[in-house]
Design a protein around this motif. Sequence first.
Motif, PDB file in Angstrom:
ATOM      1  N   GLU A 216      -5.463  -0.033  -2.947  1.00  0.00           N
ATOM      2  CA  GLU A 216      -4.915   0.367  -1.654  1.00  0.00           C
ATOM      3  C   GLU A 216      -3.934  -0.629  -1.046  1.00  0.00           C
TER       4      GLU A 216
ATOM      5  N   TYR B 101      -3.849   2.678  -8.622  1.00  0.00           N
ATOM      6  CA  TYR B 101      -3.330   1.569  -7.853  1.00  0.00           C
ATOM      7  C   TYR B 101      -4.263   1.312  -6.685  1.00  0.00           C
TER       8      TYR B 101
ATOM      9  N   LEU C 233       5.106  10.298  -3.547  1.00  0.00           N
ATOM     10  CA  LEU C 233       5.778   9.175  -2.895  1.00  0.00           C
ATOM     11  C   LEU C 233       5.496   9.130  -1.391  1.00  0.00           C
ATOM     12  N   ASP C 234       5.366   7.905  -0.852  1.00  0.00           N
ATOM     13  CA  ASP C 234       5.349   7.729   0.603  1.00  0.00           C
ATOM     14  C   ASP C 234       6.780   7.717   1.110  1.00  0.00           C
TER      15      ASP C 234
ATOM     16  N   GLY D 276       0.783  -1.232   0.000  1.00  0.00           N
ATOM     17  CA  GLY D 276       0.000   0.000   0.000  1.00  0.00           C
ATOM     18  C   GLY D 276       0.815   1.282   0.000  1.00  0.00           C
ATOM     19  N   LYS D 277       2.008   1.230  -0.565  1.00  0.00           N
ATOM     20  CA  LYS D 277       2.854   2.430  -0.584  1.00  0.00           C
ATOM     21  C   LYS D 277       3.325   2.739  -1.998  1.00  0.00           C
ATOM     22  N   ILE D 278       3.655   4.006  -2.196  1.00  0.00           N
ATOM     23  CA  ILE D 278       4.332   4.386  -3.439  1.00  0.00           C
ATOM     24  C   ILE D 278       5.755   4.756  -3.039  1.00  0.00           C
TER      25      ILE D 278
END
Lengths: 233, 123
Positions: free
Chosen positions: A177, A175, A195-196, A31-33
């Motif tokens: 989750e 995308y 971005l995360d 669940g991250k970018i």
Amino acid sequence: MSELVEVNNLTKVYEKKKVALSQVNLIIPRGKIIGLLGPNGSGKTTLIKLISGLLVATEGEILINGSKPGPESKSVVSYLPERTYFQSSMKVKELIDYFADFYQDFRPERAKQMLMNLNINEDARLKTLSKGTKEKVQLIMVMSRDAQLYVLDEPIAGVDPAARDYILRTIISNYNENATVLLSTHLISDIEKILDEVIFIREGKVVLQDTVENIRESKGKSVDTYFREVFAC
Amino acid sequence: MAWNLDSDRPIYTQILEEIQMRIITGQYKSGEKIPSVRELAAQAGVNPNTMQKALTELERSGLVMAQRTSGRMVTEDLEMIRQTRNKLAYEQINDFMEKMKKLGFDKEEIVALLKQAEGEKNE
């Protein structure tokens, strides 16, 4: 549930003893970018190819959903290579059918919608498209899968700024989750807001993994500026 | 409307301020639904998790409320919106006073100058 990607003591040595990655340890959550950032030749593409199952590690291991790369991991990893490989006389719409045959999680309607938004003609033949348009088509194909991990090697390098914005928006809104996007780039200022986390990689080693907000807060500067400092020549 | 985000401050703080501003200026009206996290993230070109965090913080402050079904709406408490507006006004005034003091003005002079400047504008 196991981590999406776990990288343990990963080393990759090419022929002629060129060390591309050395003792890399990473955890890539769901669940991250995540941005994979580093200068040319730092090992970004090697790491991406190892995660995508296109290269075999010299030492150490990569686990995707707890198992080593193979047919199973390839069915959940959607990979965008840094080079375009569309040289055929296939039409764009035939490419859609091709991807739909290959990948169970491919969503043709999604691809068609994005092609329409970017004014790309489905009847055009791939080899007649400009370099930038080829890149767009390729990214659309990759993002039209319902994958768990999207691995994008330099996804926006060759496209114009307007399309770049659209593509970044596409990444954000498409995308799911629980899916993660790992993308390599050197166009940091364009991309850091989506971005995360970022991973800084230098000479085959991971030098930093942190959230964008942490870096901005603790350093009082953008990731782009911080990157320039860390990697100053 | 565009989201102008500075590159050297945390994104989360800036999104928070922007949404607050939109509520105060009535772009998002009291009692009405605001766009979804995903929609707002796409509009602003920011990470959805960052947008989520900002909205959660706004929920905590009471300015927006989670709805039972889905999504969020702006509070119906007009007094709270008014207070937020005042709070922002005070922050602006404090910044302004700081800068004026650096220029060497005292309180009386600043007030006099303000009146003078406003008077000139109205002529």
